[in-house]
Write an enzyme that holds these catalytic residues in place. Structure first.
Site, PDB file in Angstrom:
ATOM      1  N   ASP A  94      -2.271  -6.245  -8.632  1.00 28.27           N
ATOM      2  CA  ASP A  94      -1.922  -5.146  -7.730  1.00 28.27           C
ATOM      3  C   ASP A  94      -0.715  -5.440  -6.833  1.00 28.27           C
ATOM      4  O   ASP A  94      -0.764  -5.277  -5.616  1.00 28.27           O
ATOM      5  CB  ASP A  94      -3.126  -4.764  -6.846  1.00 28.27           C
ATOM      6  N   HIS A 137      -2.932 -10.966   1.481  1.00 30.06           N
ATOM      7  CA  HIS A 137      -3.534 -11.274   0.171  1.00 30.06           C
ATOM      8  C   HIS A 137      -2.809 -12.395  -0.561  1.00 30.06           C
ATOM      9  O   HIS A 137      -3.308 -12.905  -1.559  1.00 30.06           O
ATOM     10  CB  HIS A 137      -3.532 -10.028  -0.725  1.00 30.06           C
ATOM     11  N   ASP A 174      -7.442  -5.068   8.854  1.00 26.39           N
ATOM     12  CA  ASP A 174      -7.122  -4.342   7.627  1.00 26.39           C
ATOM     13  C   ASP A 174      -8.430  -4.099   6.861  1.00 26.39           C
ATOM     14  O   ASP A 174      -9.379  -4.855   6.989  1.00 26.39           O
ATOM     15  CB  ASP A 174      -6.172  -5.205   6.779  1.00 26.39           C
ATOM     16  N   HIS A 176      -8.966  -4.349   3.751  1.00 28.26           N
ATOM     17  CA  HIS A 176      -9.146  -5.275   2.633  1.00 28.26           C
ATOM     18  C   HIS A 176      -9.360  -6.690   3.152  1.00 28.26           C
ATOM     19  O   HIS A 176      -8.868  -7.036   4.231  1.00 28.26           O
ATOM     20  CB  HIS A 176      -7.915  -5.266   1.718  1.00 28.26           C
ATOM     21  N   TYR A 307      -2.008   3.429   4.494  1.00 28.26           N
ATOM     22  CA  TYR A 307      -1.358   4.208   3.439  1.00 28.26           C
ATOM     23  C   TYR A 307      -1.412   5.709   3.630  1.00 28.26           C
ATOM     24  O   TYR A 307      -0.878   6.459   2.823  1.00 28.26           O
ATOM     25  CB  TYR A 307      -1.930   3.777   2.072  1.00 28.26           C
TER      26      TYR A 307
HETATM   27  C1  SS9 Z   1      -7.602   0.019  -5.974  1.00 29.00           C
HETATM   28  C2  SS9 Z   1      -6.279  -0.669  -5.920  1.00 29.00           C
HETATM   29  C3  SS9 Z   1      -6.138  -1.525  -4.746  1.00 29.00           C
HETATM   30  C4  SS9 Z   1      -4.673  -3.239  -3.853  1.00 29.00           C
HETATM   31  C5  SS9 Z   1      -4.588  -2.803  -2.456  1.00 29.00           C
HETATM   32  C6  SS9 Z   1      -3.865  -3.784  -1.624  1.00 29.00           C
HETATM   33  C7  SS9 Z   1      -3.869  -3.442  -0.182  1.00 29.00           C
HETATM   34  C8  SS9 Z   1      -3.157  -4.377   0.640  1.00 29.00           C
HETATM   35  N1  SS9 Z   1      -7.561   1.335  -5.454  1.00 29.00           N
HETATM   36  N2  SS9 Z   1      -5.030  -2.274  -4.810  1.00 29.00           N
HETATM   37  S1  SS9 Z   1      -3.351  -4.166   2.359  1.00 29.00           S
HETATM   38 ZN    ZN Z   2      -5.311  -3.359   3.135  1.00 28.39          ZN
END
Ligand code: SS9
Ligand code: ZN
Length: 678
Positions: A94, A137, A174, A176, A307
């Site tokens: 990703d 990440h 965040d 994630h 986002y």
């Molecule tokens: C699934 C795809 C997620 C990565 C998101 C990375 C976020 C960084 N919907 N992909 S803050």
């Molecule tokens: Zn994130």
């Protein structure tokens, strides 16, 4: 004393974008930065900040967290064509690369380090860096989830190296899990890493077992990695606050950081397509302000995800307002965490009990399979579940669908509701003869003469014995004009010396007659508090060292501690885990703090107390102090000065038991008091 808020924004970091069709990466766009900055300009916040410049990070800095091989690999992308970039990107998860990615990643990291420098060298007190690519990440030899270099992890290593910073707290809000940051400090007790994240029992990206609550660090770093896995979407203001009040803040006070770095992703805010959570923008002002009394105010906020451009930019603005010291808007919604959040919080506290003193006095046990887990392993849910779980779930689902109807409309009306105007003057002081260093920054308010009859009408049921006291009338003559100014929004807060703590009760009563819908009255010390104990407008919490007094209502809560001289830890801990949860539920429009003399509490503890209480009531707080020698400290905290760190930290066991009992009795009424499902 460092002052001012630094802000970093630079268009260079908008010079890369996705060059092919790759849906998982399509949300990470350059406009994330410009939209945030435009909104900051729109609200007049940019001109109130100190602009800081960016630079490219150097290789040596990149290698604080990355391997040489990885650095060389990233470097090579600068001359790749689209096909090559594609192939390269698919080595990782990703993430996409562009010929400018390497340069932008160096600027993103360099910007973060510039902010750390400015804060550590006292050029600014705190600040925010609007950067992309994000960082949390990315790992030693791996790009991941839009991230190339781990900005915040490197910033922590850099601070340790360049400034000898001994303890650093990283708060990753965040949505994630910043697994890259976790891996970087797993074995390092000098960096406390806290992350909450959408997890759904490992069903959500990055789908790692490493993100669960039982991953607590390794070796000497054991206990310094805090994961808060959210197992449902729709987490909102109350859930985030509960995680702060019951886990992060007491831990952070115990850890006593010298610097705080925030991995500030706003994909945890309402409307974000990734997070699907419900926290509204002003929640981030609360989170920010709650962190500000720590680490002497040294707080570096670094952008990660986010986002939904509208939600992102409003949340960025709220964060910057808090950094600037603006009053934070009250939180909307009923302050009740959902069952799933409470499960998570209970598990995190249970697993960390061996490592943290503040958790020692709790009888904690794990709760493994309530609603969410059962569903994942295919067990049908029966009716056995408590109705609270269903309610919370419904609450969240309605909020999510409301958002989808028309997000911008929702946001417009929401922001209109929550945006508050700061009074022009921050702190007022009732006339008092003393020479105080910061007097010139305060408004001095003249006292007036109050007649006994005027006060008499304020007490129902007529316990007028107090009124015979000359001192009381004199005190009220100072207090009432201050309350007038606060309710008319001419000043934000105030302080007054009064020999009588009971004047706090009259002050509370008077405020409700001049317009405050709800008041929190917090009394430290022994005094007769003549209020109507069932008046739901006034929530009274009184702390003193006496034999137990019987609690008579949900609105008069005596906390009776055992006689002792050192109550600093007890008070701070009680504030975080008990008084703030109550107060957030009450949603006061004014806070009155009445402080007795010789109460076994040191001045700097009171400074922390008054700072933290300013998250309530848009910062409207009136402090009534019996001791005049406390005024200097109280004033400085009301003015928003940074506070020196406090140690030692402990809640004495017998006092902890008092709270356990009270929590059990009150949590039905004050829902944010729930921190376990039993
Ligand atoms: C699934 C795809 C997620 C990565 C998101 C990375 C976020 C960084 N919907 N992909 S803050
Ligand atoms: Zn994130």
């Amino acid at each position: 004393m460092a002052s001012g808020t630094g802000l970093i924004y630079n268009e260079q970091m908008m010079s890369y974008n996705l060059l092919w069709d790759y849906p998982v990466c399509s949300i990470e766009i350059p406009e994330r930065l410009s939209a945030s900055y435009e909104k900051l300009k729109y609200y007049g916040l940019v001109e109130r900040c100190i602009p800081l410049s960016v630079r490219e990070a150097i290789e040596e800095e990149i290698m604080l967290a990355h391997s040489l091989d990885y650095l060389e690999a990233v470097k090579s992308t600068a001359s790749m064509n689209v096909e090559e970039l594609k192939t390269f990107s698919y080595n990782y998860g990703d993430v996409y690369f562009h010929p400018n990615s390497y340069h932008c990643a160096k600027v993103s990291l360099g910007a973060t380090l510039q902010l750390v420098d400015a804060v550590m060298l006292d050029r600014v007190r705190n600040g925010m860096a609007l950067v992309r690519p994000p960082g949390h990440h990315s790992q030693k030899s791996e790009a991941c989830g839009f991230c190339v270099f781990n900005n915040v992890a490197i910033a922590a290593k850099y601070a340790k190296q360049a400034y000898g910073t001994k303890r650093i707290l990283i708060v990753d809000w965040d949505v994630h899990h910043g697994q890259g940051t976790q891996y970087a400090f797993e074995e390092d007790p000098s960096v406390l890493y806290f992350s909450w994240h959408r997890y759904e029992h490992q069903q959500f990206w990055p789908n790692l077992k490493d993100s669960d609550y039982d991953v607590v660090g390794k070796g000497s770093g054991t206990g310094f990695n805090i994961n808060i896995p959210w197992n449902k979407v729709g987490m909102g203001n109350a859930d985030y606050l509960a995680a702060f009040l019951y886990i992060l803040l007491p831990m952070a006070y115990e850890f006593n950081p010298e610097l705080i770095l925030v991995s500030a992703g706003f994909d945890s805010a309402i409307g974000d397509p990734e997070g699907e959570m419900c926290a509204t923008p002003e929640c981030f002002a609360h989170l920010t302000q709650l962190l500000m009394p720590l680490a002497n105010g040294k707080l570096c906020v670094v952008l990660e995800g986010g986002y939904n451009l509208r939600s992102l930019s409003e949340s960025v603005c709220m964060t910057v307002r808090a950094l600037l010291g603006d009053p934070v808007p009250p939180l909307v919604g009923q302050m009740a965490p959902c069952i799933s959040a409470i499960e998570t919080i209970q598990n995190v506290r249970a697993v960390h009990q061996p490592y943290w003193n503040y958790l020692k006095n709790h009888d904690s046990f794990f709760i493994e399979d309530l609603s969410t887990k059962k569903r994942n392993i295919g067990i049908e849910e029966g009716n056995s579940e408590s109705s609270a779980a269903t309610n919370a779930e419904e609450k969240n689902i309605t909020m999510v669908s409301k958002v989808n109807q028309d997000f911008d409309e929702f946001m417009d009306s929401h922001m209109k509701k929550v945006l508050v105007l700061a009074p022009r003057v921050r702190t007022a002081l009732a006339s008092c003869g003393e020479k105080l260093t910061r007097l010139d920054q305060c408004l001095q308010v003249e006292e007036k003469k109050i007649a006994m009859e005027e006060v008499g009408v304020l007490i129902s049921g007529g316990d007028c014995a107090h009124l015979k006291d000359e001192n009381l009338l004199l005190s009220l003559g100072k207090i009432f004009p201050l309350i007038d100014k606060i309710t008319k929004r001419e000043v934000r807060n105030g302080v007054v010396v009064s020999p009588m703590l009971s004047s706090g009760a009259f002050a509370a009563r008077y405020s409700t007659t001049v317009g405050a819908s709800r008041v929190l009255l917090l009394v430290l010390g022994e005094a007769d508090i003549p209020t109507d104990k069932d008046d739901e407008k006034i929530l009274v919490v009184q702390i003193y060292g006496k034999q137990d007094e019987k609690r008579q209502s949900n609105y008069y809560i005596p906390i009776c501690w055992k006689e002792n001289n050192e109550w600093d830890g007890d008070l701070l801990y009680t504030l975080l885990e008990f008084i703030l949860p109550l107060a957030y539920g009450h949603r006061p429009e004014l806070v009155i703090l009445a402080v007795g003399s010789n109460i076994g509490i040191q001045a700097f503890t009171l400074a922390h107390l008054t700072h933290l209480l300013q998250v309530l009531a848009e910062g409207r707080i009136l402090v009534i102090s019996r001791a005049s020698d406390l005024v200097e400290t109280l004033m400085s905290s009301l003015l928003g000065d940074p506070i020196s760190t406090m140690r030692p930290f402990a809640l004495k066991q017998e006092n902890a038991l008092v709270l356990v009992k009270l929590r059990r009795e009150l949590k039905q009424h004050w829902k944010l008091l729930q921190n376990s499902v039993n």
